[in-house]
Design a protein around this motif. Structure first.
Motif, mmCIF file in Angstrom:
data_model
loop_
_atom_site.group_PDB
_atom_site.id
_atom_site.type_symbol
_atom_site.label_atom_id
_atom_site.label_comp_id
_atom_site.label_asym_id
_atom_site.label_seq_id
_atom_site.Cartn_x
_atom_site.Cartn_y
_atom_site.Cartn_z
ATOM 1 N N ALA A 151 13.233 0.246 -25.285
ATOM 2 C CA ALA A 151 12.210 0.792 -24.376
ATOM 3 C C ALA A 151 11.246 -0.267 -24.052
ATOM 4 O O ALA A 151 10.879 -0.453 -22.907
ATOM 5 C CB ALA A 151 11.757 2.098 -24.845
ATOM 6 N N LEU A 152 10.964 -1.046 -25.101
ATOM 7 C CA LEU A 152 9.698 -1.964 -24.996
ATOM 8 C C LEU A 152 10.270 -3.209 -24.297
ATOM 9 O O LEU A 152 9.653 -3.720 -23.351
ATOM 10 C CB LEU A 152 9.013 -2.264 -26.163
ATOM 11 N N ALA A 153 11.321 -3.816 -24.742
ATOM 12 C CA ALA A 153 11.921 -4.892 -24.495
ATOM 13 C C ALA A 153 12.375 -4.961 -23.035
ATOM 14 O O ALA A 153 12.787 -5.981 -22.210
ATOM 15 C CB ALA A 153 13.063 -5.452 -25.516
ATOM 16 N N ALA A 154 12.903 -3.802 -22.576
ATOM 17 C CA ALA A 154 13.692 -3.600 -21.370
ATOM 18 C C ALA A 154 12.635 -3.794 -20.338
ATOM 19 O O ALA A 154 12.961 -4.243 -19.171
ATOM 20 C CB ALA A 154 14.166 -1.978 -21.426
ATOM 21 N N VAL A 155 11.323 -3.488 -20.371
ATOM 22 C CA VAL A 155 10.298 -3.551 -19.136
ATOM 23 C C VAL A 155 10.070 -4.853 -18.755
ATOM 24 O O VAL A 155 10.302 -5.242 -17.573
ATOM 25 C CB VAL A 155 8.718 -2.904 -19.952
ATOM 26 N N PRO A 156 9.895 -5.943 -19.614
ATOM 27 C CA PRO A 156 9.881 -7.176 -18.615
ATOM 28 C C PRO A 156 11.227 -7.770 -18.243
ATOM 29 O O PRO A 156 10.954 -8.651 -17.307
ATOM 30 C CB PRO A 156 9.192 -8.006 -20.066
ATOM 31 N N LEU A 157 12.017 -7.270 -18.939
ATOM 32 C CA LEU A 157 13.397 -7.768 -18.206
ATOM 33 C C LEU A 157 13.935 -7.135 -16.982
ATOM 34 O O LEU A 157 14.952 -7.237 -16.341
ATOM 35 C CB LEU A 157 14.696 -7.694 -19.212
ATOM 36 N N GLY A 158 13.256 -6.065 -16.575
ATOM 37 C CA GLY A 158 13.209 -5.231 -15.342
ATOM 38 C C GLY A 158 14.482 -4.382 -15.533
ATOM 39 O O GLY A 158 15.288 -3.786 -14.520
#
Length: 249
Positions: A151-158
């Motif tokens: 959930a956290l890492a998906a955000v900057p990757l769009g």
């Protein structure tokens, strides 16, 4: 038949009419089988063309800028998503996976803002500790740590954390690889991407027949039917020859 040859049996130099006909029939049937099998494969090789997957086309559009560290946010996201998609393939060579993981981790932290970096790093370190000691992948603590990191890492990757590709993200991030992406690893990524995303295709592989790619149907179904047909024809024609020559067993 000469008395000295009555016990001489040779497939290539038959001494009886029955043996001669049997030899000719076997040669014809084996030739049909060889042409059907090897001829088709030669045809596949002759008309095939290297065809890249869409993911490679997207990767190639942004790779030069990523390599030069001049990529925009959108371009860096394309790079990270492309690499992540390839890491989901079943067979990846260890050195290639290490380079992919390095590039993906580096891109993720490069895209994240300062607060996101702290949160992702903390979740990543926690996940690595849990994963190191987990015995079952269904373990609640493991699944919780994995979901949190995704959930956290998906955000900057769009990415949407509910996307299937995002669920693979925690498995490919490495806390030891977030600070740099060396020229050596970049070279490995550039070499490995085409290796996994270019496939030889032709009209024989792209055409569907009875729901199957034609080349699969031909090799898995038609050749089996042909082999059975050849066996049946051999037995049937042998019986006819025996009857014609007055040979009864």
């Amino acid at each position: 038949m000469n008395e000295e040859n009555q016990f001489h049996i040779s497939f290539f130099k038959p001494t009886t009419e029955r043996a001669r006909r049997n030899r000719n029939k076997v040669v014809v049937l084996v030739s049909i089988w060889a042409i059907a099998v090897f001829g088709f494969h030669f045809l596949l090789k002759a008309i095939e063309k290297p065809t890249p997957e869409p993911v490679l086309l997207e990767f190639n559009k942004v790779w030069d800028k990523v390599k030069a560290d001049e990529a925009s946010t959108a371009e860096m996201q394309v790079f990270a998503k492309s690499v992540l998609q390839v890491t989901g393939k079943v067979f990846i060579q260890p050195n290639h996976r290490a380079a992919f993981n390095n590039g993906l981790t580096w891109a993720t932290f490069k895209l994240a803002d300062s607060a996101q970096k702290v949160a992702i790093k903390e979740a990543l370190v926690d996940f690595e500790k849990v994963a190191k000691n987990v015995e079952m992948l269904t373990d609640d603590k493991y699944q919780s740590a994995k979901s949190k990191l995704a959930a956290l890492a998906a955000v900057p990757l769009g990415l949407n954390s509910n996307e299937l590709i995002a669920k693979f993200l925690p498995l490919e991030l490495r806390s030891s690889m977030m600070d740099s992406f060396s020229e050596k690893q970049k070279a490995v990524v550039a070499e490995a991407m085409p290796f996994y995303t270019i496939h030889n295709q032709s009209v024989l592989t792209d055409t569907k027949f009875l729901g199957f790619p034609f080349h699969y149907f031909y090799t898995a179904v038609f050749l089996l039917i042909l082999f059975i047909g050849i066996c049946w024809f051999y037995s049937y024609s042998t019986d006819r020859i025996n009857k014609k020559l007055g040979i009864y067993e």
